[in-house]
Write a protein that holds these residues in place. Structure first.
Motif, PDB file in Angstrom:
ATOM      1  N   VAL A  31     -13.186  39.225 102.232  1.00  0.00           N
ATOM      2  CA  VAL A  31     -11.833  39.771 102.057  1.00  0.00           C
ATOM      3  C   VAL A  31     -10.785  38.804 102.599  1.00  0.00           C
ATOM      4  CG1 VAL A  31     -12.592  42.182 102.012  1.00  0.00           C
ATOM      5  CG2 VAL A  31     -11.937  41.156 104.197  1.00  0.00           C
ATOM      6  N   ASN A  32     -11.125  38.060 103.646  1.00  0.00           N
ATOM      7  CA  ASN A  32     -10.197  37.046 104.160  1.00  0.00           C
ATOM      8  C   ASN A  32      -9.949  35.965 103.102  1.00  0.00           C
ATOM      9  OD1 ASN A  32      -9.902  38.313 106.622  1.00  0.00           O
ATOM     10  ND2 ASN A  32     -11.385  37.035 107.684  1.00  0.00           N
ATOM     11  N   LYS A  33     -11.012  35.599 102.402  1.00  0.00           N
ATOM     12  CA  LYS A  33     -10.897  34.612 101.331  1.00  0.00           C
ATOM     13  C   LYS A  33     -10.028  35.154 100.196  1.00  0.00           C
ATOM     14  CE  LYS A  33     -13.709  31.658  98.333  1.00  0.00           C
ATOM     15  NZ  LYS A  33     -15.096  31.314  97.896  1.00  0.00           N
ATOM     16  N   LEU A  34     -10.135  36.470  99.949  1.00  0.00           N
ATOM     17  CA  LEU A  34      -9.331  37.104  98.905  1.00  0.00           C
ATOM     18  C   LEU A  34      -7.847  37.051  99.263  1.00  0.00           C
ATOM     19  CD1 LEU A  34      -9.986  38.628  96.220  1.00  0.00           C
ATOM     20  CD2 LEU A  34      -9.715  40.750  97.510  1.00  0.00           C
ATOM     21  N   VAL A  35      -7.529  37.307 100.524  1.00  0.00           N
ATOM     22  CA  VAL A  35      -6.139  37.221 100.988  1.00  0.00           C
ATOM     23  C   VAL A  35      -5.602  35.810 100.767  1.00  0.00           C
ATOM     24  CG1 VAL A  35      -4.604  37.388 102.980  1.00  0.00           C
ATOM     25  CG2 VAL A  35      -6.426  39.067 102.688  1.00  0.00           C
ATOM     26  N   GLU A  36      -6.417  34.822 101.088  1.00  0.00           N
ATOM     27  CA  GLU A  36      -6.019  33.427 100.910  1.00  0.00           C
ATOM     28  C   GLU A  36      -5.773  33.116  99.429  1.00  0.00           C
ATOM     29  OE1 GLU A  36      -5.166  29.421 101.681  1.00  0.00           O
ATOM     30  OE2 GLU A  36      -5.252  31.161 103.038  1.00  0.00           O
ATOM     31  N   GLU A  37      -6.615  33.683  98.577  1.00  0.00           N
ATOM     32  CA  GLU A  37      -6.502  33.450  97.132  1.00  0.00           C
ATOM     33  C   GLU A  37      -5.177  33.967  96.580  1.00  0.00           C
ATOM     34  OE1 GLU A  37      -8.796  34.872  93.024  1.00  0.00           O
ATOM     35  OE2 GLU A  37      -9.862  34.949  94.937  1.00  0.00           O
ATOM     36  N   TYR A  38      -4.680  35.082  97.147  1.00  0.00           N
ATOM     37  CA  TYR A  38      -3.453  35.697  96.631  1.00  0.00           C
ATOM     38  C   TYR A  38      -2.246  35.453  97.552  1.00  0.00           C
ATOM     39  CZ  TYR A  38      -6.199  38.263  93.152  1.00  0.00           C
ATOM     40  OH  TYR A  38      -7.017  38.593  92.097  1.00  0.00           O
ATOM     41  N   LYS A  39      -2.336  34.455  98.408  1.00  0.00           N
ATOM     42  CA  LYS A  39      -1.285  34.244  99.410  1.00  0.00           C
ATOM     43  C   LYS A  39       0.084  33.944  98.802  1.00  0.00           C
ATOM     44  CE  LYS A  39      -2.262  29.308 100.107  1.00  0.00           C
ATOM     45  NZ  LYS A  39      -2.636  28.279 101.112  1.00  0.00           N
ATOM     46  N   ASP A  40       0.109  33.400  97.586  1.00  0.00           N
ATOM     47  CA  ASP A  40       1.388  33.076  96.946  1.00  0.00           C
ATOM     48  C   ASP A  40       1.967  34.243  96.149  1.00  0.00           C
ATOM     49  OD1 ASP A  40       1.328  30.454  97.932  1.00  0.00           O
ATOM     50  OD2 ASP A  40       0.125  29.754  96.246  1.00  0.00           O
ATOM     51  N   ARG A  41       1.236  35.340  96.096  1.00  0.00           N
ATOM     52  CA  ARG A  41       1.714  36.535  95.387  1.00  0.00           C
ATOM     53  C   ARG A  41       2.453  37.440  96.381  1.00  0.00           C
ATOM     54  NH1 ARG A  41      -0.561  38.130  90.403  1.00  0.00           N
ATOM     55  NH2 ARG A  41       0.822  39.912  90.703  1.00  0.00           N
ATOM     56  N   LYS A  42       3.760  37.328  96.408  1.00  0.00           N
ATOM     57  CA  LYS A  42       4.558  38.109  97.352  1.00  0.00           C
ATOM     58  C   LYS A  42       4.592  39.592  96.986  1.00  0.00           C
ATOM     59  CE  LYS A  42       5.404  34.273  99.381  1.00  0.00           C
ATOM     60  NZ  LYS A  42       4.587  33.940 100.577  1.00  0.00           N
ATOM     61  N   ASP A  43       4.108  39.915  95.790  1.00  0.00           N
ATOM     62  CA  ASP A  43       4.094  41.310  95.354  1.00  0.00           C
ATOM     63  C   ASP A  43       2.749  41.987  95.633  1.00  0.00           C
ATOM     64  OD1 ASP A  43       2.770  39.689  93.507  1.00  0.00           O
ATOM     65  OD2 ASP A  43       3.188  41.056  91.836  1.00  0.00           O
ATOM     66  N   ILE A  44       1.874  41.319  96.399  1.00  0.00           N
ATOM     67  CA  ILE A  44       0.583  41.904  96.763  1.00  0.00           C
ATOM     68  C   ILE A  44       0.454  41.921  98.279  1.00  0.00           C
ATOM     69  CG2 ILE A  44      -1.934  41.735  96.577  1.00  0.00           C
ATOM     70  CD1 ILE A  44      -1.610  40.344  93.912  1.00  0.00           C
ATOM     71  N   LEU A  45       0.235  43.100  98.861  1.00  0.00           N
ATOM     72  CA  LEU A  45       0.092  43.244 100.311  1.00  0.00           C
ATOM     73  C   LEU A  45      -1.309  43.735 100.659  1.00  0.00           C
ATOM     74  CD1 LEU A  45       3.454  45.016 101.262  1.00  0.00           C
ATOM     75  CD2 LEU A  45       2.939  42.569 101.321  1.00  0.00           C
ATOM     76  N   PHE A  46      -1.847  43.234 101.760  1.00  0.00           N
ATOM     77  CA  PHE A  46      -3.180  43.622 102.226  1.00  0.00           C
ATOM     78  C   PHE A  46      -3.052  44.347 103.567  1.00  0.00           C
ATOM     79  CE2 PHE A  46      -3.825  40.132  99.321  1.00  0.00           C
ATOM     80  CZ  PHE A  46      -5.011  40.451  98.666  1.00  0.00           C
ATOM     81  N   ILE A  47      -3.472  45.602 103.588  1.00  0.00           N
ATOM     82  CA  ILE A  47      -3.358  46.455 104.772  1.00  0.00           C
ATOM     83  C   ILE A  47      -4.719  47.073 105.075  1.00  0.00           C
ATOM     84  CG2 ILE A  47      -2.310  48.585 105.677  1.00  0.00           C
ATOM     85  CD1 ILE A  47       0.095  47.959 103.852  1.00  0.00           C
ATOM     86  N   SER A  48      -5.036  47.236 106.352  1.00  0.00           N
ATOM     87  CA  SER A  48      -6.293  47.921 106.687  1.00  0.00           C
ATOM     88  C   SER A  48      -6.024  49.088 107.631  1.00  0.00           C
ATOM     89  CB  SER A  48      -7.290  46.946 107.318  1.00  0.00           C
ATOM     90  OG  SER A  48      -6.971  46.665 108.660  1.00  0.00           O
TER      91      SER A  48
END
Length: 257
Positions: free
Chosen positions: A169-186
């Motif tokens: 999941v950390n790798k997934l966050v890195e993959e979408y880091k340039d997408r300001k319209d996607i947020l990751f919350i736990s």
């Protein structure tokens, strides 16, 4: 006239061939795969993803709704098998569980079916209202997240499968880091103190909200972990997912909208 007849015959044979390619035989022997729990479990975990979009077939190969398919898995005596098809097309068919099959296979399938059915029924509904602060003191609310795709991971410190997928999941966050319209919350069950100590050893790239046990039990009615939610930009639940593999597939699709 002869040419016209030949052309019609050609298209008929071609269409029939295409249909057969799309709706093929089972990719594994439905009887053999039930010989041992281990054999079935390896196949199920690797090849069957009930959260994805697929064409559902009953035991007689009749097309049924995904809802009916999952209900029969939850309450019947069936195993799901994928049919051979194009790589991008998914046909799942129900096959009867054999009389001498290990009873733990049926029990596990019923539980998996129950969870998948419950998750499926949540799709398209509004995510329960909340207003919480993460470990950094940032306020997170339904209103503050509108207009964005939200990825939510529900977990707790002593959940081995939850922790095992941290690198993915950390790798997934890195993959979408340039997408300001996607947020990751736990959402985590544990206290801020417990989480700070734990996360210093095992970092999680998501924003972490502590003390969420009551909310996850009551508002979300979760009974298995990890559970992942994807919310669309209207704040509706797009997908409810049991693991990283299904999350990765679903987010790739949602991120295109």
């Amino acid at each position: 006239m002869q040419k016209l007849f030949s052309l019609i015959l050609f298209f008929f044979i071609f269409s029939l061939s295409q249909a057969q390619n799309k709706l093929g035989n089972p990719e594994v022997d439905p009887v053999q795969i039930q010989k041992t729990y281990e054999q079935w479990s390896v196949y199920q975990n690797k090849n069957i993803m009930l959260s994805r979009d697929f064409t559902a077939l009953d035991a007689s190969s009749k097309e049924i709704s995904k809802e009916v398919f999952l209900d029969q898995l939850a309450n019947g005596s069936f195993i799901p098998i994928r049919l051979k098809s194009d790589a991008s097309v998914f046909y799942y068919k129900l096959f009867k569980i054999q009389p001498k099959t290990d009873t733990s296979i049926k029990a596990t399938i019923n539980q998996i079916g129950f969870d998948a059915f419950k998750n499926y029924k949540m799709e398209g509904t509004v995510f329960p209202k909340f207003s919480f602060k993460d470990l950094d003191g940032n306020l997170v609310t339904n209103e503050s997240m509108k207009g964005k795709i939200i990825v939510i991971k529900c977990w707790y410190i002593h959940c081995t499968p939850c922790i095992k997928e941290f690198p993915q999941v950390n790798k997934l966050v890195e993959e979408y880091k340039d997408r300001k319209d996607i947020l990751f919350i736990s959402l985590a069950e544990d206290s801020p103190e417990q989480l700070k100590v734990f996360l210093s050893r095992k970092p999680l790239s998501y924003s972490v909200i502590p003390d969420m046990k009551e909310y996850m039990n009551n508002a979300l009615q979760l009974n298995s972990f990890p559970t992942h939610f994807i919310l669309n930009k209207e704040g509706l639940i797009s997908k409810v997912l049991p693991n990283f593999e299904s999350l990765e597939v679903a987010l790739a699709k949602e991120s295109k909208f």
